[in-house]
Design an enzyme around this catalytic site. Structure first.
Site, short mmCIF file in Angstrom:
data_model
loop_
_atom_site.label_atom_id
_atom_site.label_comp_id
_atom_site.label_asym_id
_atom_site.label_seq_id
_atom_site.Cartn_x
_atom_site.Cartn_y
_atom_site.Cartn_z
N ASP A 140 0.76 -1.24 0.00
CA ASP A 140 0.00 0.00 0.00
C ASP A 140 0.80 1.30 0.00
OD1 ASP A 140 -2.50 0.77 -0.62
OD2 ASP A 140 -3.35 0.50 1.36
N VAL A 376 -16.90 -4.30 0.24
CA VAL A 376 -18.28 -4.35 0.75
C VAL A 376 -19.19 -4.99 -0.30
CG1 VAL A 376 -20.27 -2.94 1.39
CG2 VAL A 376 -18.02 -2.42 2.35
N ASP A 497 27.54 -2.65 -33.67
CA ASP A 497 26.36 -1.89 -34.09
C ASP A 497 26.73 -0.40 -34.09
OD1 ASP A 497 23.60 -1.31 -34.62
OD2 ASP A 497 23.38 -0.79 -32.51
#
Length: 726
Positions: A140, A376, A497
């Site tokens: 939380d 709820v 590269d």
């Protein structure tokens, strides 16, 4: 043996001070229920604040010992910390911001300082308990910084984080002065969980916009780590609520409340006092229902429970006054001798009494303005058993994403909510039972235990994924070994590269010309007859040869389409015969996307088309890239075309041609006893996979996910590595 450590702001047991001293009360919360099977097993532990200020060292020792017997460890907070960290930053800054009430948010530096300090205090408490192999699950909004703090101290730990409230859109998050450290704090976890996909999407957007970290399929490339983000809708202990609802105590409570309400139909509302719950809006909608449908007067009662919460805070005081006034006005206007429109209770009820109310109510109003999940709604469903009933649910509650058989409403639309109450009251009983049965099947299947299992399984998955694609940092010892092997080799092959590897990325690709330092470095390497330096790039051959063609280097361009060995008189050769007539069909599609995406542009090569969005809005570019990729993949099916996604680019070209195939051709043509390949994006993964296991393959960039053996951070590190070989 490894163990699991659960961390939350509050423990599942609350210490309370009475005249007789301290005593402990267990929590009935869903989190405590769901995690009970974890923290009480195998020497696991739950870390958190015991709920009361305890400064006396003797009392702290007593509480610590008492909690240890129940697999808990306390973090003691001072009065100042409770005020500034919990009541201040957590509930006056984060809570309103995350619930879309940013106008109520308070930005106090002292609150932030306390928030950092308490997260550090939690970190120290956990580190005293946690070993390097332990799993830590943080919960939380009060502890958003904790995962990163733990990661820095215990890099190998499995760390999960779950947010139990909504995560808002990036536009709200960016208002917070401390948004970046908060996001970085969460990204210390291996797995970040939210109740809904919508919250997850907002988080991914905030991370991309504020921190610039890309993501794909819910995996964020955060520095040297991959972080999985996923949705886990939290459930309840379904069997517990169903059983309590069938108990004699619950039935006795139902009978008691039925006697009080008489023959009236009952609409139930249960909420904590909070401006996010939509309590006042609910009362206004109920009043409007009585006005629109006067036939319900004296036939229906709103039974409203409001649980006290932070009623000393000014905003909550104002809300309490508003609710009291609304209840008083509605009751005074519509009450008769035998009927009270609203039965209002400002207190908490024990579970058995709540179950009695759930059984009694024909309609449940769960209409928050914003809610992470809202259990709820699920408790009401589990408690109904074989009884009919209707759930009216806010579209802004997380539960609305699951409970589609509820009547879903917009909580700010008073008329819609009033109509929904009428619809619920006249709904045929057969339809009520059908809807309730569907929701009960879902809530019982995805209960709190399933939620815990899913989260822990996904945490184990991402740890395995990290290890599978993990690369080792090319540190001093590894670089020394590389140089030693290089020095002993007789023939060396270096695949380098270009963009993002030898030079930094530029928003305009034509601005990424090689500087003098790079040219000197490449010349020095390629002048050694034992070295064969290959520039292997997605760029077109004309540009790359124009920049570096005067150097004795080999070229593999356009991701393997064109090959050219060094030396005068050498010709360009194709890896395989190809056609480019398909570009006539594809180019208009890309041009349409350019017209819709400011800052994007098309690069045309001989045998490929590239859509660049480096200069476009980050989030819009990512959305358009997914859209384009999906469209091109559809067009490319059953053809010899292939779609590639790179760093802020989408490219379509002939299939079967890639850097890996070209590198394999070069290795077969020019055998070597030392091979080095360095690249930065997904197209370079083909090169890494094509080379022998003993090759030195190096991924460039802030990511640890690659088929390469090692990684380094930037093009500057690439140049330092190459200079070390001279």
């Amino acid at each position: 043996m490894s163990r699991t450590i659960i961390v939350s702001n509050r423990l599942p047991t609350k210490a309370q001070r009475t005249e007789e001293g301290l005593h402990f009360t267990p929590s009935e919360g869903g989190l405590a229920t769901g995690l009970g099977s974890i923290y009480r097993a195998d020497d696991n532990v739950w870390v958190g604040w015991p709920g009361v200020e305890i400064e006396d060292p003797e009392e702290q020792r007593f509480v610590t010992e008492e909690l240890r017997t129940d697999s808990m460890a306390p973090v003691f907070l001072t009065q100042d910390e409770i005020r500034d960290f919990y009541e201040g930053f957590s509930n006056e800054t984060l809570w309103p911001t995350f619930h879309y009430f940013s106008q109520y948010a308070v930005y106090e530096q002292a609150y932030w300082d306390a928030y950092v300090g308490v997260n550090e205090k939690f970190c120290r408490a956990i580190l005293e308990l946690a070993g390097p192999e332990d799993t830590i699950w943080v919960h939380d909004y009060q502890l958003l910084l904790l995962p990163q703090m733990l990661r820095q101290a215990r890099p190998e730990c499995s760390i999960g984080f779950f947010l139990h409230i909504p995560f808002p859109s990036h536009e709200l998050v960016r208002v917070l002065p401390w948004s970046k450290p908060l996001l970085e704090g969460m990204l210390g976890a291996d797995l970040i969980g939210f109740h809904t996909y919508g919250y997850m999407r907002h988080f991914l957007s905030a991370v991309a916009q504020s921190l610039g970290y890309p993501s794909q399929n819910g995996i964020i490339e955060a520095g040297q780590r991959s972080v999985l983000v996923d949705a886990f809708p939290m459930g309840i202990d379904y069997d517990k609520y169903a059983q309590v609802a069938e108990s004699q105590e619950a039935k006795d409570s139902e009978k008691l409340y039925r006697e009080a309400t008489g023959d009236a139909r009952v609409i139930l509302s249960i909420d904590r006092l909070d401006y996010t719950k939509g309590i006042a809006e609910r009362l206004r909608a109920y009043e409007q229902m009585l006005q629109l449908y006067p036939e319900w007067r004296e036939r229906v009662t709103l039974l409203m429970l409001v649980v006290p919460s932070r009623d000393q805070v000014e905003k909550y005081k104002e809300l309490k006054v508003e609710v009291d006034e609304l209840v008083g006005r509605i009751n005074s206007q519509y009450r008769t001798i035998s009927w009270t429109p609203i039965q209002y209770f400002y207190r908490s009820f024990p579970l058995e009494h709540l179950s009695g109310l759930y059984r009694l109510a024909e309609v449940a109003l769960v209409t928050p303005m914003r809610d992470g999940m809202n259990l709820v709604a699920k408790e009401f469903i589990a408690s109904k058993g074989e009884l009919p009933g209707v759930l009216i649910l806010s579209e802004r509650a997380g539960a609305a994403r699951e409970l589609s058989d509820a009547i879903i409403i917009n909580p700010t639309d008073t008329r819609q909510l009033a109509e929904a109450m009428h619809e619920a009251l006249v709904m045929p009983e057969d339809e009520q039972r059908l809807r309730m049965g569907n929701m009960q099947a879902l809530v019982s299947q995805y209960n709190v235990y399933q939620w815990v299992k899913l989260f822990m399984d996904r945490l184990a998955y991402i740890k395995i994924k990290q290890q599978t694609l993990a690369t080792e940092m090319l540190g001093p010892e590894e670089l020394q070994q590389l140089c030693t092997d290089f020095g002993q080799a007789k023939q060396r092959l270096l695949f380098l590269d270009y963009d993002g590897t030898l030079v930094p990325f530029s928003k305009n690709p034509q601005h990424a010309r090689p500087d003098d330092e790079l040219r000197h470095l490449l010349r020095a390497l390629s002048n050694d007859p034992r070295n064969r330096v290959v520039i292997i790039s997605g760029r077109d051959r004309k540009t790359l040869f124009g920049w570096l063609g005067d150097l004795p280097v080999d070229f593999i361009t356009e991701h393997g389409v064109w090959l050219r060995a060094s030396g005068e008189g050498q010709d360009w050769n194709m890896l395989q015969p190809m056609t480019n007539t398909w570009k006539q069909e594809i180019r208009p599609i890309m041009e349409l996307l350019v017209s819709r995406t400011a800052g994007s542009f098309i690069e045309e090569k001989e045998y490929s088309l590239v859509w660049h969005y480096r200069r476009a809005d980050v989030e819009l570019g990512a959305v358009r890239a997914r859209e384009l990729t999906s469209h091109l993949n559809f067009l490319a099916s059953n053809t010899d075309l292939q779609v590639l996604e790179g760093n802020k680019v989408v490219e379509i070209k002939n299939a079967g041609v890639n850097k890996g195939a070209a590198a394999a051709r070069w290795l077969a043509t020019y055998p070597a006893d030392f091979i080095l390949a360095i690249g930065d994006d997904r197209t370079d993964e083909d090169t890494f996979q094509a080379l022998p296991d003993d090759a030195y393959t190096i991924k460039v960039g802030e990511t640890g996910r690659s088929f390469a053996r090692f990684h380094i951070r930037s093009h500057q590190d690439v140049r330092r590595t190459l200079r070390a070989l001279l």
